[in-house]
Write a protein that holds these residues in place. Sequence first.
Motif, short mmCIF file in Angstrom:
data_model
loop_
_atom_site.label_atom_id
_atom_site.label_comp_id
_atom_site.label_asym_id
_atom_site.label_seq_id
_atom_site.Cartn_x
_atom_site.Cartn_y
_atom_site.Cartn_z
N ASN A 225 0.53 5.35 1.12
CA ASN A 225 -0.36 5.94 1.89
C ASN A 225 -2.05 5.47 2.09
N GLU B 187 -3.78 3.38 0.09
CA GLU B 187 -4.36 2.79 -0.96
C GLU B 187 -3.51 1.71 -1.90
N PRO B 188 -4.09 0.23 -1.98
CA PRO B 188 -3.41 -0.74 -2.54
C PRO B 188 -2.79 -0.82 -4.04
N ASP C 257 5.62 9.98 1.60
CA ASP C 257 5.10 9.38 1.54
C ASP C 257 5.29 7.95 2.29
N THR D 136 0.66 -1.49 -0.07
CA THR D 136 -0.12 -0.03 -0.31
C THR D 136 0.32 1.75 -0.28
#
Length: 143
Positions: free
Chosen positions: A112, A114-115, A126, A110
Amino acid sequence: MSATIFLILRVLGTASLYAFLGLGFYLLWRDLKREAGWAAAHQPPTISLLRQVGEAPQTLRFNIQEVIIGRDPACDCVLEESTVSAQHTRLLFRRGQWWVEDLRSTNGTTLNLEPVTAPMVVASGDELRCGQASLIITVGDHS
């Protein structure tokens, strides 16, 4: 008279030859200088990965085009954690940016939270998670 003309022609021919060679060397030097500048401009900026290991943070810095992250000792960034695959994820510098892509890992990557299902651009600050391991990315030389 003809000996004088022949001498002048020989001197002019020699001067022309040296001028041609000088021009050739100048053009080679200019092209090499331009190529060296191009190569220096396309070097990837340093990418740093910060990981909290116990009480002390650990920072790894890389100046290479591609950084493989995983549990395998042959990886550039080794994460000794059971939720990390042998070759988990890759950071790649292309088109003037750092990108991250998952290498079909078991527990996913991931960015952040998010995948990562397709290559994604990364930036300083990040958070990259490989399984349960968390890394903070810094792009450039922010010593």
